[in-house]
Design a protein around this motif. Sequence first.
Motif, PDB file in Angstrom:
ATOM      1  N   ALA A   1       0.825  -1.214   0.000  1.00 53.09           N
ATOM      2  CA  ALA A   1       0.000   0.000   0.000  1.00 53.09           C
ATOM      3  C   ALA A   1       0.859   1.264   0.000  1.00 53.09           C
ATOM      4  N   SER A   2       1.904   1.281   0.815  1.00 49.28           N
ATOM      5  CA  SER A   2       2.783   2.450   0.854  1.00 49.28           C
ATOM      6  C   SER A   2       3.463   2.668  -0.492  1.00 49.28           C
ATOM      7  N   LYS A   3       3.939   1.582  -1.079  1.00 48.79           N
ATOM      8  CA  LYS A   3       4.601   1.676  -2.385  1.00 48.79           C
ATOM      9  C   LYS A   3       3.646   2.238  -3.432  1.00 48.79           C
ATOM     10  N   THR A   4       2.401   1.783  -3.396  1.00 50.48           N
ATOM     11  CA  THR A   4       1.410   2.246  -4.365  1.00 50.48           C
ATOM     12  C   THR A   4       1.108   3.727  -4.165  1.00 50.48           C
ATOM     13  N   PHE A   5       0.911   4.127  -2.919  1.00 54.52           N
ATOM     14  CA  PHE A   5       0.619   5.538  -2.640  1.00 54.52           C
ATOM     15  C   PHE A   5       1.783   6.425  -3.072  1.00 54.52           C
ATOM     16  N   ASN A   6       2.978   6.006  -2.732  1.00 55.66           N
ATOM     17  CA  ASN A   6       4.152   6.805  -3.096  1.00 55.66           C
ATOM     18  C   ASN A   6       4.320   6.898  -4.613  1.00 55.66           C
ATOM     19  N   TYR A   7       3.953   5.836  -5.317  1.00 53.34           N
ATOM     20  CA  TYR A   7       4.026   5.888  -6.775  1.00 53.34           C
ATOM     21  C   TYR A   7       3.004   6.885  -7.334  1.00 53.34           C
ATOM     22  N   LEU A   8       1.807   6.880  -6.774  1.00 57.20           N
ATOM     23  CA  LEU A   8       0.802   7.853  -7.212  1.00 57.20           C
ATOM     24  C   LEU A   8       1.339   9.275  -7.092  1.00 57.20           C
ATOM     25  N   GLN A   9       2.042   9.531  -5.992  1.00 54.51           N
ATOM     26  CA  GLN A   9       2.558  10.886  -5.763  1.00 54.51           C
ATOM     27  C   GLN A   9       3.581  11.302  -6.820  1.00 54.51           C
ATOM     28  N   THR A  10       4.255  10.338  -7.414  1.00 56.24           N
ATOM     29  CA  THR A  10       5.229  10.675  -8.459  1.00 56.24           C
ATOM     30  C   THR A  10       4.548  10.994  -9.786  1.00 56.24           C
ATOM     31  N   LYS A  11       3.279  10.604  -9.925  1.00 55.18           N
ATOM     32  CA  LYS A  11       2.586  10.748 -11.206  1.00 55.18           C
ATOM     33  C   LYS A  11       1.695  11.985 -11.271  1.00 55.18           C
ATOM     34  N   SER A  12       0.963  12.266 -10.177  1.00 53.19           N
ATOM     35  CA  SER A  12      -0.037  13.336 -10.201  1.00 53.19           C
ATOM     36  C   SER A  12      -0.338  13.783  -8.775  1.00 53.19           C
ATOM     37  N   PRO A  13      -1.026  14.924  -8.604  1.00 56.47           N
ATOM     38  CA  PRO A  13      -1.416  15.358  -7.256  1.00 56.47           C
ATOM     39  C   PRO A  13      -2.205  14.263  -6.536  1.00 56.47           C
TER      40      PRO A  13
END
Length: 282
Positions: free
Chosen positions: A33-45
Amino acid sequence: MKLFDLINKLKNAIFLVDASGVLYSSNGFLAQASKTFNYLQTKSPTFLASNNSYHYINDIKKNLHTDGNIKLNLDNIISSGHGLAKDPTISNLIENKIIYFIGPDSAKHYALDAPIKGLTKDINKAEAIILAGFNESQSQDILETVTTKAKKDPSLPIICCNKDRYIRANQRLQPVVGYFAEKIENSLNRPIHWFGKPLKNFSNLVTNHLNAHNLIPNKSTLFFDDNIDNVVSMQNHLGISGCWVKKTGIYFNENEKDLIIKYGKPTYSIETFNLNDTIKTY
């Protein structure tokens, strides 16, 4: 299609992510879950959008970092506790009033951010009551105290700023403040005031928060939540896309077809909040 593929397919995306049941459970952060959330942050707000009036945003930020290795700005946290200060209807109910606040001390900042006169520990001096969060072990005393006061003063505003009835705790559902607030409402035989998902007032809060960042919700906005009611409601309110996280949430034992008949179809569903999980489209 994997979640990873969907994320990279969206243009000008905005991501909204629930907390309990998506990022973590009673046992801590969920795998990937943390990895997924952090990846989202690299892509868009990316914003946390949570029914969480038990923890103030400073504590939420700290817990995300300490327990989940997620770094998130305070201004990227949208909490149902914000409704006390930022929702016009709720704010008006408590304006210039003495408040009896039921919740952790740190969560009192949600009330102190609002235009209240002050806080009291004496319920007999209360001009309004806020139900922010408490444990099941405290519930009986709190229910008796609040209902006794409210029956003496039928005009007393009671506000619950977390509409969740349950959270997932291992293989069972643990009742939380919304469950007990509903008991108070039923005992009084009159409505109390609610704020939080899946209500329109929370969706309005999200819109206003995004607008303050010069962002406008649209179909490329993707909202993740373990509660299908929250997902479908926010889809309809804001015209966005929603992803129901099924396996780690509160409806893990429910029949999917029955839930869709009751609440409607989400845009997508996924078993867990994991980049490698397969997305189902409805």
